[in-house]
Design an enzyme around this catalytic site. Structure first.
Site, PDB file in Angstrom:
ATOM      1  N   HIS A 149     -68.978 -23.281  -1.783  1.00 55.34           N
ATOM      2  CA  HIS A 149     -67.923 -22.258  -1.799  1.00 55.34           C
ATOM      3  C   HIS A 149     -68.164 -21.268  -2.940  1.00 55.34           C
ATOM      4  CE1 HIS A 149     -65.971 -24.444   1.301  1.00 55.34           C
ATOM      5  NE2 HIS A 149     -65.534 -25.431   0.552  1.00 55.34           N
ATOM      6  N   ASP A 190     -68.771 -19.553   7.647  1.00 56.09           N
ATOM      7  CA  ASP A 190     -68.901 -21.006   7.803  1.00 56.09           C
ATOM      8  C   ASP A 190     -70.253 -21.497   7.278  1.00 56.09           C
ATOM      9  OD1 ASP A 190     -68.115 -23.522   8.501  1.00 56.09           O
ATOM     10  OD2 ASP A 190     -68.437 -23.285  10.647  1.00 56.09           O
ATOM     11  N   LEU A 198     -63.239   1.550   2.345  1.00 60.51           N
ATOM     12  CA  LEU A 198     -63.305   0.313   3.140  1.00 60.51           C
ATOM     13  C   LEU A 198     -62.036  -0.497   2.861  1.00 60.51           C
ATOM     14  CD1 LEU A 198     -64.921  -1.936   4.744  1.00 60.51           C
ATOM     15  CD2 LEU A 198     -65.795  -2.684   2.541  1.00 60.51           C
TER      16      LEU A 198
HETATM   17  C1  FPP Z   1     -66.183 -22.658   5.617  1.00 60.06           C
HETATM   18  O1  FPP Z   1     -67.287 -23.453   5.234  1.00 60.06           O
HETATM   19  C2  FPP Z   1     -65.689 -21.908   4.467  1.00 60.06           C
HETATM   20  C3  FPP Z   1     -64.429 -22.010   3.953  1.00 60.06           C
HETATM   21  C4  FPP Z   1     -63.391 -22.877   4.514  1.00 60.06           C
HETATM   22  C5  FPP Z   1     -64.030 -21.249   2.741  1.00 60.06           C
HETATM   23  C6  FPP Z   1     -64.592 -19.865   2.611  1.00 60.06           C
HETATM   24  C7  FPP Z   1     -64.411 -19.451   1.215  1.00 60.06           C
HETATM   25  C8  FPP Z   1     -65.306 -18.735   0.506  1.00 60.06           C
HETATM   26  C9  FPP Z   1     -66.536 -18.152   1.058  1.00 60.06           C
HETATM   27  C10 FPP Z   1     -65.081 -18.509  -0.965  1.00 60.06           C
HETATM   28  C11 FPP Z   1     -63.796 -17.859  -1.334  1.00 60.06           C
HETATM   29  C12 FPP Z   1     -63.626 -16.532  -0.733  1.00 60.06           C
HETATM   30  C13 FPP Z   1     -62.963 -15.532  -1.336  1.00 60.06           C
HETATM   31  C14 FPP Z   1     -62.719 -14.287  -0.554  1.00 60.06           C
HETATM   32  C15 FPP Z   1     -62.506 -15.603  -2.727  1.00 60.06           C
HETATM   33  P1  FPP Z   1     -67.185 -25.020   5.414  1.00 60.06           P
HETATM   34  O2  FPP Z   1     -66.683 -25.603   4.148  1.00 60.06           O
HETATM   35  O3  FPP Z   1     -66.367 -25.339   6.618  1.00 60.06           O
HETATM   36  O4  FPP Z   1     -68.688 -25.397   5.646  1.00 60.06           O
HETATM   37  P2  FPP Z   1     -69.227 -26.602   6.543  1.00 60.06           P
HETATM   38  O5  FPP Z   1     -68.871 -26.286   7.969  1.00 60.06           O
HETATM   39  O6  FPP Z   1     -70.707 -26.545   6.309  1.00 60.06           O
HETATM   40  O7  FPP Z   1     -68.606 -27.880   6.035  1.00 60.06           O
END
Ligand code: FPP
Length: 253
Positions: A42, A25, A136
């Site tokens: 992201h 997050d 892993l």
């Molecule tokens: C949460 O941060 C993150 C996500 C919903 C997406 C996670 C995806 C990645 C790390 C990239 C893709 C991963 C792979 C495995 C290809 P948020 O957007 O909720 O952050 P915020 O709370 O600060 O708004």
């Protein structure tokens, strides 16, 4: 029965968690702080995924599970959802060779029926190409929700054994376990959530029954091997009682 059910047995524990599950997050806030579009967070998040896979592999973690996209993330703006899908596709296309070189087996769990054919094909081929790796197991939870998982497992169980509908008292944890999306893995020892929020957000709700929960303010794009070490040090200090008392742990009979 899964080999390490925390409610039916006392699972073996070790200094290094065997299974680490992470909610990544803080991508959006990381980007907003820098006056960048949320999607930039992201993109940087993928770099953190690479670092953490490598760090966990080096430290002897056997299973690493990352929450990439929840059943509820479809509620985000269409442009962000579309970027996340493209990122997922691009990462699968680019990273498989690296995963094989690191001995990483990739698995993707979730309701994949919602994804397009191209993405589903890439997932299948990445899973097949890494199937022989065993150092892993990296699981990406995509369009995953803990409640979805419990419901799909129950439906699958009843489809395979319709006679159980008339004998519901026969349905116990042993019966349900094999149908859960992550039946191949032990329950997580350590859960990490970055980004400062302290909630489980419908992640592995069944499997987190006795998992140690670690929260850090660090945003996911900033998460590094040092942060993995800090979380593991905290984990080593936990007393995992699985319902027993401290006194019982001090002098097991
Ligand atoms: C949460 O941060 C993150 C996500 C919903 C997406 C996670 C995806 C990645 C790390 C990239 C893709 C991963 C792979 C495995 C290809 P948020 O957007 O909720 O952050 P915020 O709370 O600060 O708004």
């Amino acid at each position: 029965m899964s080999p390490s059910s925390s409610t039916r047995t006392i699972p073996a524990t070790s200094q290094t968690p065997r299974h680490v599950a992470i909610i990544m997050d803080g991508n959006g806030r990381w980007a907003t702080q820098r006056h960048l579009p949320r999607t930039a967070g992201h993109i940087r998040g993928v770099h953190a995924v690479r670092r953490v896979v490598e760090a966990c592999g080096r430290r002897g973690v056997e299973y690493l599970t990352l929450f990439a996209f929840s059943s509820e993330n479809w509620r985000r703006p269409a442009q962000e959802v579309s970027l996340l899908m493209r990122l997922f596709v691009r990462t699968l296309e680019r990273e498989v060779d690296r995963l094989v070189a690191q001995g990483v087996r990739l698995r993707v769990v979730g309701d994949l029926g919602a994804f397009d054919d191209k993405l589903r094909g890439l997932i299948k081929s990445a899973e097949e190409r890494t199937a022989g790796q065993s150092a892993l197991t990296l699981t990406i939870a995509a369009n995953y929700g803990g409640r979805w998982d419990v419901l799909q497992a129950m439906r699958a169980l009843l489809t395979a054994h319709p006679e159980l509908a008339a004998q519901p008292e026969q349905i116990d944890e042993n019966a349900l376990d094999p149908w859960l999306a992550m039946s191949y893995a032990p329950e997580p020892d350590l859960f990490i959530r970055t980004g400062g929020e302290q909630r489980i957000s419908n992640f592995l709700i069944w499997q987190l029954a006795y998992t140690e929960l670690y929260f850090t303010d660090r945003y996911w794009p900033d998460f590094r091997a040092d942060d993995v070490d800090q979380a593991f040090a905290w984990y080593r200090g936990r007393e995992r009682r699985f319902g027993r008392t401290s006194a019982q742990l001090a002098s097991p009979t």
